[in-house]
Design an enzyme around this catalytic site. Structure first.
Site, PDB file in Angstrom:
ATOM      1  N   ASP A  85       0.863  -1.183   0.000  1.00  0.00           N
ATOM      2  CA  ASP A  85       0.000   0.000   0.000  1.00  0.00           C
ATOM      3  C   ASP A  85       0.894   1.226   0.000  1.00  0.00           C
ATOM      4  O   ASP A  85       1.863   1.301   0.769  1.00  0.00           O
ATOM      5  CB  ASP A  85      -0.978   0.026   1.182  1.00  0.00           C
ATOM      6  CG  ASP A  85      -2.209   0.868   0.820  1.00  0.00           C
ATOM      7  OD1 ASP A  85      -2.816   0.624  -0.254  1.00  0.00           O
ATOM      8  OD2 ASP A  85      -2.551   1.800   1.572  1.00  0.00           O
TER       9      ASP A  85
ATOM     10  N   PHE B 186       4.257   4.945 -13.593  1.00  0.00           N
ATOM     11  CA  PHE B 186       2.795   5.000 -13.535  1.00  0.00           C
ATOM     12  C   PHE B 186       2.366   6.016 -12.483  1.00  0.00           C
ATOM     13  O   PHE B 186       3.214   6.616 -11.794  1.00  0.00           O
ATOM     14  CB  PHE B 186       2.209   3.606 -13.236  1.00  0.00           C
ATOM     15  CG  PHE B 186       2.516   3.100 -11.845  1.00  0.00           C
ATOM     16  CD1 PHE B 186       3.743   2.542 -11.546  1.00  0.00           C
ATOM     17  CD2 PHE B 186       1.560   3.174 -10.824  1.00  0.00           C
ATOM     18  CE1 PHE B 186       4.029   2.084 -10.272  1.00  0.00           C
ATOM     19  CE2 PHE B 186       1.840   2.714  -9.538  1.00  0.00           C
ATOM     20  CZ  PHE B 186       3.074   2.164  -9.268  1.00  0.00           C
ATOM     21  N   GLY B 187       1.065   6.208 -12.357  1.00  0.00           N
ATOM     22  CA  GLY B 187       0.527   7.069 -11.299  1.00  0.00           C
ATOM     23  C   GLY B 187       1.109   8.480 -11.349  1.00  0.00           C
ATOM     24  O   GLY B 187       1.084   9.153 -12.385  1.00  0.00           O
ATOM     25  N   TYR B 188       1.650   8.901 -10.228  1.00  0.00           N
ATOM     26  CA  TYR B 188       2.180  10.267 -10.101  1.00  0.00           C
ATOM     27  C   TYR B 188       3.646  10.367 -10.581  1.00  0.00           C
ATOM     28  O   TYR B 188       4.266  11.421 -10.410  1.00  0.00           O
ATOM     29  CB  TYR B 188       2.085  10.726  -8.642  1.00  0.00           C
ATOM     30  CG  TYR B 188       0.674  10.766  -8.093  1.00  0.00           C
ATOM     31  CD1 TYR B 188      -0.127  11.905  -8.236  1.00  0.00           C
ATOM     32  CD2 TYR B 188       0.127   9.666  -7.427  1.00  0.00           C
ATOM     33  CE1 TYR B 188      -1.427  11.948  -7.728  1.00  0.00           C
ATOM     34  CE2 TYR B 188      -1.171   9.691  -6.921  1.00  0.00           C
ATOM     35  CZ  TYR B 188      -1.937  10.823  -7.073  1.00  0.00           C
ATOM     36  OH  TYR B 188      -3.219  10.857  -6.577  1.00  0.00           O
TER      37      TYR B 188
ATOM     38  N   HIS C  27      10.538   4.363  -2.903  1.00  0.00           N
ATOM     39  CA  HIS C  27       9.750   3.857  -1.784  1.00  0.00           C
ATOM     40  C   HIS C  27       9.488   2.353  -1.899  1.00  0.00           C
ATOM     41  O   HIS C  27       9.734   1.596  -0.993  1.00  0.00           O
ATOM     42  CB  HIS C  27       8.422   4.632  -1.758  1.00  0.00           C
ATOM     43  CG  HIS C  27       7.776   4.745  -3.126  1.00  0.00           C
ATOM     44  ND1 HIS C  27       8.415   5.348  -4.181  1.00  0.00           N
ATOM     45  CD2 HIS C  27       6.603   4.292  -3.618  1.00  0.00           C
ATOM     46  CE1 HIS C  27       7.631   5.276  -5.257  1.00  0.00           C
ATOM     47  NE2 HIS C  27       6.536   4.631  -4.952  1.00  0.00           N
TER      48      HIS C  27
HETATM   49  P1  ITT Z   1      -3.536  -2.305  -5.305  1.00  0.00           P
HETATM   50  O1  ITT Z   1      -4.325  -1.738  -4.149  1.00  0.00           O
HETATM   51  O2  ITT Z   1      -4.260  -3.344  -6.070  1.00  0.00           O
HETATM   52  O3  ITT Z   1      -2.157  -2.735  -4.897  1.00  0.00           O
HETATM   53  P2  ITT Z   1      -3.580   0.464  -6.211  1.00  0.00           P
HETATM   54  O4  ITT Z   1      -3.123   1.127  -7.494  1.00  0.00           O
HETATM   55  O5  ITT Z   1      -4.989   0.712  -5.761  1.00  0.00           O
HETATM   56  O6  ITT Z   1      -3.289  -1.101  -6.378  1.00  0.00           O
HETATM   57  P3  ITT Z   1      -2.653   1.778  -3.812  1.00  0.00           P
HETATM   58  O7  ITT Z   1      -3.905   1.632  -3.049  1.00  0.00           O
HETATM   59  O8  ITT Z   1      -1.372   1.537  -3.082  1.00  0.00           O
HETATM   60  O9  ITT Z   1      -2.559   0.846  -5.089  1.00  0.00           O
HETATM   61  O10 ITT Z   1      -2.780   3.204  -4.478  1.00  0.00           O
HETATM   62  C1  ITT Z   1      -1.826   4.083  -4.533  1.00  0.00           C
HETATM   63  C2  ITT Z   1      -1.958   4.988  -5.734  1.00  0.00           C
HETATM   64  O11 ITT Z   1      -0.809   5.826  -5.601  1.00  0.00           O
HETATM   65  C3  ITT Z   1      -1.832   4.301  -7.089  1.00  0.00           C
HETATM   66  O12 ITT Z   1      -3.066   4.048  -7.698  1.00  0.00           O
HETATM   67  C4  ITT Z   1      -1.048   5.341  -7.898  1.00  0.00           C
HETATM   68  O13 ITT Z   1      -1.909   6.341  -8.395  1.00  0.00           O
HETATM   69  C5  ITT Z   1      -0.176   5.950  -6.834  1.00  0.00           C
HETATM   70  N1  ITT Z   1       1.136   5.272  -6.769  1.00  0.00           N
HETATM   71  C6  ITT Z   1       1.456   4.159  -6.045  1.00  0.00           C
HETATM   72  N2  ITT Z   1       2.733   3.825  -6.244  1.00  0.00           N
HETATM   73  C7  ITT Z   1       3.231   4.734  -7.097  1.00  0.00           C
HETATM   74  C8  ITT Z   1       4.491   4.914  -7.697  1.00  0.00           C
HETATM   75  O14 ITT Z   1       5.500   4.081  -7.468  1.00  0.00           O
HETATM   76  N3  ITT Z   1       4.641   5.945  -8.522  1.00  0.00           N
HETATM   77  C9  ITT Z   1       3.637   6.782  -8.782  1.00  0.00           C
HETATM   78  N4  ITT Z   1       2.412   6.689  -8.273  1.00  0.00           N
HETATM   79  C10 ITT Z   1       2.208   5.657  -7.442  1.00  0.00           C
END
Ligand code: ITT
Length: 208
Positions: free
Chosen positions: A80, A161-163, A190
């Protein structure tokens, strides 16, 4: 169960309790680089995703891992992660995946973050990952990884991905995470740090 694997030469099967393919790629890479008698299995598609109702990363990691242990009877490994922005008092934090709404895309979340920080000069932020390995006998291993950095004003790079396109990590040579390979990102991120620490603990536990 400590050390038993050493003596009976078994492979420990671990189910990955994440539905996020980008995370799977990063976690798999960490485990390829350590030598542990472990095989990682993908999360079975038929198991419903748990609601992340916890108020901390640790609680949510535990919810995800325990649901998979209960469904499969095998050890399960969850991640998480939250992005904590200093000027936003730690938001989006535990709500990082839902920052712009329940079914927000990565692009929606990034756009909202840049809007919130539009007039803000203090761009300091950090990513935090809690990695949790849960065993069927109720024991667990826990590790945390943190990387500090800054939020850019415009997205840069097509990887990650993500941010990642707006996160400039300290010690990253001026590149955003989205401008790095998985290996480069894992070496300072992280998630890389959390899963390497967890792999070390597992290695101690297995006596390998
Ligand atoms: P799972 O719960 O199935 O593992 P999730 O994408 O919902 O997948 P999280 O609840 O941990 O995972 O959500 C964290 C969000 O933060 C994720 O959807 C991304 O938008 C962002 N995130 C997590 N790790 C990241 C990374 O390494 N780099 C950039 N953004 C990240």
């Amino acid at each position: 169960m400590n050390h038993i694997y050493k003596y009976i030469n078994m492979i420990l099967t671990i189910v990955l309790a994440t539905a996020n393919r980008d995370k799977v790629a990063e976690i798999t890479k960490v485990f390829q680089q350590v030598s542990l008698p472990v095989e990682l299995l993908d999360r079975p598609g038929h198991v419903p995703e748990v609601e992340e109702t916890g108020s901390t990363l640790e609680e949510n990691a535990r919810l995800k891992a325990r649901a998979l242990v209960d469904a499969t009877g095998k050890a399960a490994l969850a991640d998480d992660t939250g992005l904590e922005v200093f000027a936003l008092e730690g938001a989006p934090g535990v709500r990082s995946s839902r920052y712009a709404g329940e079914h927000a895309s990565y692009a929606d979340n990034v756009a909202k973050l840049l809007r919130e920080l539009d007039q803000v000069d203090d761009r300091r932020a950090r990513f935090r990952t809690v990695a949790l390995l849960a065993f069927p006998d109720d024991t667990e291993l826990l590790a945390e990884g943190v990387v500090s950095g800054m939020i850019t004003r415009i997205p840069k790079g097509n990887g990650g991905f993500g941010y990642d396109p707006v996160f400039l990590p300290n010690g990253g040579g001026g590149l955003t995470f989205a401008e790095m390979s998985v290996e480069q990102k894992n070496s300072i991120s992280h998630r890389g740090l959390a899963f390497k620490a967890l792999a070390d603990r597992l290695s101690e536990m297995l006596g390998s």
